[in-house]
Design a protein around this motif. Structure first.
Motif, PDB file in Angstrom:
ATOM      1  N   SER A 127       0.404  -8.681  19.067  1.00 37.81           N
ATOM      2  CA  SER A 127      -0.435  -9.084  17.936  1.00 37.81           C
ATOM      3  C   SER A 127      -1.331  -7.968  17.402  1.00 37.81           C
ATOM      4  O   SER A 127      -1.956  -8.132  16.370  1.00 37.81           O
ATOM      5  N   THR A 128      -1.382  -6.841  18.081  1.00 40.30           N
ATOM      6  CA  THR A 128      -2.224  -5.748  17.590  1.00 40.30           C
ATOM      7  C   THR A 128      -1.472  -4.803  16.671  1.00 40.30           C
ATOM      8  O   THR A 128      -2.079  -4.034  15.938  1.00 40.30           O
ATOM      9  N   ARG A 129      -0.147  -4.851  16.709  1.00 41.98           N
ATOM     10  CA  ARG A 129       0.641  -3.954  15.858  1.00 41.98           C
ATOM     11  C   ARG A 129       0.727  -4.510  14.451  1.00 41.98           C
ATOM     12  O   ARG A 129       1.060  -5.663  14.241  1.00 41.98           O
ATOM     13  N   LYS A 130       0.439  -3.684  13.497  1.00 36.47           N
ATOM     14  CA  LYS A 130       0.518  -4.093  12.103  1.00 36.47           C
ATOM     15  C   LYS A 130       1.838  -3.623  11.508  1.00 36.47           C
ATOM     16  O   LYS A 130       2.366  -2.586  11.891  1.00 36.47           O
ATOM     17  N   ALA A 131       2.353  -4.379  10.572  1.00 43.36           N
ATOM     18  CA  ALA A 131       3.579  -3.998   9.868  1.00 43.36           C
ATOM     19  C   ALA A 131       3.167  -3.202   8.628  1.00 43.36           C
ATOM     20  O   ALA A 131       2.544  -3.748   7.721  1.00 43.36           O
ATOM     21  N   VAL A 132       3.486  -1.926   8.609  1.00 44.38           N
ATOM     22  CA  VAL A 132       3.024  -1.072   7.513  1.00 44.38           C
ATOM     23  C   VAL A 132       4.146  -0.334   6.787  1.00 44.38           C
ATOM     24  O   VAL A 132       3.885   0.484   5.920  1.00 44.38           O
ATOM     25  N   ARG A 133       5.369  -0.625   7.104  1.00 37.40           N
ATOM     26  CA  ARG A 133       6.498   0.027   6.415  1.00 37.40           C
ATOM     27  C   ARG A 133       6.472  -0.296   4.920  1.00 37.40           C
ATOM     28  O   ARG A 133       6.956   0.469   4.106  1.00 37.40           O
ATOM     29  N   TRP A 134       5.905  -1.429   4.532  1.00 35.66           N
ATOM     30  CA  TRP A 134       5.833  -1.817   3.123  1.00 35.66           C
ATOM     31  C   TRP A 134       5.099  -0.768   2.298  1.00 35.66           C
ATOM     32  O   TRP A 134       5.363  -0.619   1.107  1.00 35.66           O
ATOM     33  N   LYS A 135       4.185  -0.029   2.919  1.00 35.83           N
ATOM     34  CA  LYS A 135       3.442   0.996   2.176  1.00 35.83           C
ATOM     35  C   LYS A 135       4.356   2.109   1.703  1.00 35.83           C
ATOM     36  O   LYS A 135       4.202   2.626   0.588  1.00 35.83           O
ATOM     37  N   VAL A 136       5.314   2.483   2.528  1.00 32.08           N
ATOM     38  CA  VAL A 136       6.306   3.494   2.142  1.00 32.08           C
ATOM     39  C   VAL A 136       7.209   2.937   1.044  1.00 32.08           C
ATOM     40  O   VAL A 136       7.497   3.618   0.053  1.00 32.08           O
ATOM     41  N   ILE A 137       7.636   1.699   1.214  1.00 31.49           N
ATOM     42  CA  ILE A 137       8.518   1.060   0.237  1.00 31.49           C
ATOM     43  C   ILE A 137       7.806   0.897  -1.105  1.00 31.49           C
ATOM     44  O   ILE A 137       8.401   1.084  -2.162  1.00 31.49           O
ATOM     45  N   ALA A 138       6.523   0.598  -1.086  1.00 30.50           N
ATOM     46  CA  ALA A 138       5.751   0.401  -2.319  1.00 30.50           C
ATOM     47  C   ALA A 138       5.672   1.695  -3.139  1.00 30.50           C
ATOM     48  O   ALA A 138       5.560   1.639  -4.369  1.00 30.50           O
ATOM     49  N   ARG A 139       5.732   2.836  -2.471  1.00 31.57           N
ATOM     50  CA  ARG A 139       5.687   4.108  -3.191  1.00 31.57           C
ATOM     51  C   ARG A 139       7.026   4.467  -3.846  1.00 31.57           C
ATOM     52  O   ARG A 139       7.089   5.385  -4.653  1.00 31.57           O
ATOM     53  N   MET A 140       8.076   3.751  -3.481  1.00 36.78           N
ATOM     54  CA  MET A 140       9.388   3.977  -4.105  1.00 36.78           C
ATOM     55  C   MET A 140       9.382   3.425  -5.523  1.00 36.78           C
ATOM     56  O   MET A 140       8.655   2.476  -5.818  1.00 36.78           O
ATOM     57  N   SER A 141      10.213   3.993  -6.372  1.00 38.09           N
ATOM     58  CA  SER A 141      10.384   3.409  -7.694  1.00 38.09           C
ATOM     59  C   SER A 141      11.128   2.088  -7.541  1.00 38.09           C
ATOM     60  O   SER A 141      11.762   1.837  -6.515  1.00 38.09           O
ATOM     61  N   LEU A 142      11.057   1.247  -8.557  1.00 38.92           N
ATOM     62  CA  LEU A 142      11.771  -0.036  -8.480  1.00 38.92           C
ATOM     63  C   LEU A 142      13.277   0.181  -8.393  1.00 38.92           C
ATOM     64  O   LEU A 142      13.984  -0.584  -7.726  1.00 38.92           O
ATOM     65  N   LYS A 143      13.760   1.230  -9.029  1.00 41.75           N
ATOM     66  CA  LYS A 143      15.191   1.543  -8.950  1.00 41.75           C
ATOM     67  C   LYS A 143      15.565   1.914  -7.511  1.00 41.75           C
ATOM     68  O   LYS A 143      16.600   1.485  -7.006  1.00 41.75           O
ATOM     69  N   GLU A 144      14.720   2.691  -6.846  1.00 41.56           N
ATOM     70  CA  GLU A 144      14.975   3.054  -5.439  1.00 41.56           C
ATOM     71  C   GLU A 144      14.918   1.822  -4.545  1.00 41.56           C
ATOM     72  O   GLU A 144      15.729   1.684  -3.622  1.00 41.56           O
ATOM     73  N   ARG A 145      13.988   0.931  -4.802  1.00 40.66           N
ATOM     74  CA  ARG A 145      13.915  -0.315  -4.027  1.00 40.66           C
ATOM     75  C   ARG A 145      15.178  -1.140  -4.216  1.00 40.66           C
ATOM     76  O   ARG A 145      15.708  -1.724  -3.272  1.00 40.66           O
ATOM     77  N   TYR A 146      15.639  -1.192  -5.457  1.00 37.05           N
ATOM     78  CA  TYR A 146      16.860  -1.942  -5.753  1.00 37.05           C
ATOM     79  C   TYR A 146      18.039  -1.369  -4.961  1.00 37.05           C
ATOM     80  O   TYR A 146      18.818  -2.118  -4.370  1.00 37.05           O
ATOM     81  N   GLU A 147      18.158  -0.062  -4.936  1.00 40.21           N
ATOM     82  CA  GLU A 147      19.240   0.579  -4.169  1.00 40.21           C
ATOM     83  C   GLU A 147      19.091   0.276  -2.675  1.00 40.21           C
ATOM     84  O   GLU A 147      20.081   0.046  -1.984  1.00 40.21           O
ATOM     85  N   LEU A 148      17.861   0.264  -2.186  1.00 40.37           N
ATOM     86  CA  LEU A 148      17.606  -0.043  -0.786  1.00 40.37           C
ATOM     87  C   LEU A 148      18.024  -1.475  -0.444  1.00 40.37           C
ATOM     88  O   LEU A 148      18.714  -1.703   0.553  1.00 40.37           O
TER      89      LEU A 148
END
Length: 156
Positions: A127-148
């Motif tokens: 419960s102490t670990r936070k999920a923070v990968r979304w921060k990297v994904i948020a910096r991607m362009s929407l086109k890059e997210r779509y490809e992902l």
């Protein structure tokens, strides 16, 4: 949706950091058609009793929802900040990718992270670990997210 019931959920909500276990409950008003479950302020809702039972056994879908709790911890341990960002990411995606059904959902960095890691049990196991990968994904362009999300098999 009953506004009084929704207000009670908000008022009784605990901070994300204090949530270690969620129990799914059936509530058609909160869980829209086409979705298996929705987590609101640390409470888990589903349209179907069978899905609620599966969630309560701790399956992959429960892990997906717990990732959202850990994401909220990473956003100042605040449901309000988390949902403000969630809505912001959703609106941006919906405006940019109008042709993609549910783009507001599948291109949201919070959802991308949850889908990418929901089968990895140790991703947010304590419960102490936070999920923070979304921060990297948020910096991607929407086109890059779509490809992902295409590479992950979430959309075609």
């Amino acid at each position: 949706m009953n506004i009084i019931e929704f207000a009670k959920i908000i008022i009784k909500s605990q901070p994300p950091s204090s949530i270690t276990v969620m129990k799914a409950e059936r509530n058609k008003a909160f869980c829209r058609k086409g979705y298996m479950a929705i987590m609101l302020f640390g409470r888990l809702f589903t349209r179907d009793n069978n899905v609620a039972e599966e969630l309560n056994r701790g399956g992959v879908l429960m892990h997906h929802e717990m990732i959202h709790v850990r994401q909220a911890q990473a956003v100042f341990d605040s449901w309000l900040c988390y949902y403000m960002l969630y809505v912001y990411f959703s609106i941006r995606a919906a405006c940019y990718f109008r042709h993609l059904r549910k783009s507001f959902y599948f291109l949201n960095p919070f959802e991308i992270e949850a889908y990418m890691y929901m089968s990895k049990r140790n991703y947010v196991s304590d419960s102490t670990r936070k999920a923070v990968r979304w921060k990297v994904i948020a910096r991607m362009s929407l086109k890059e997210r779509y490809e992902l999300v295409k590479r992950c098999g979430l959309v075609r």
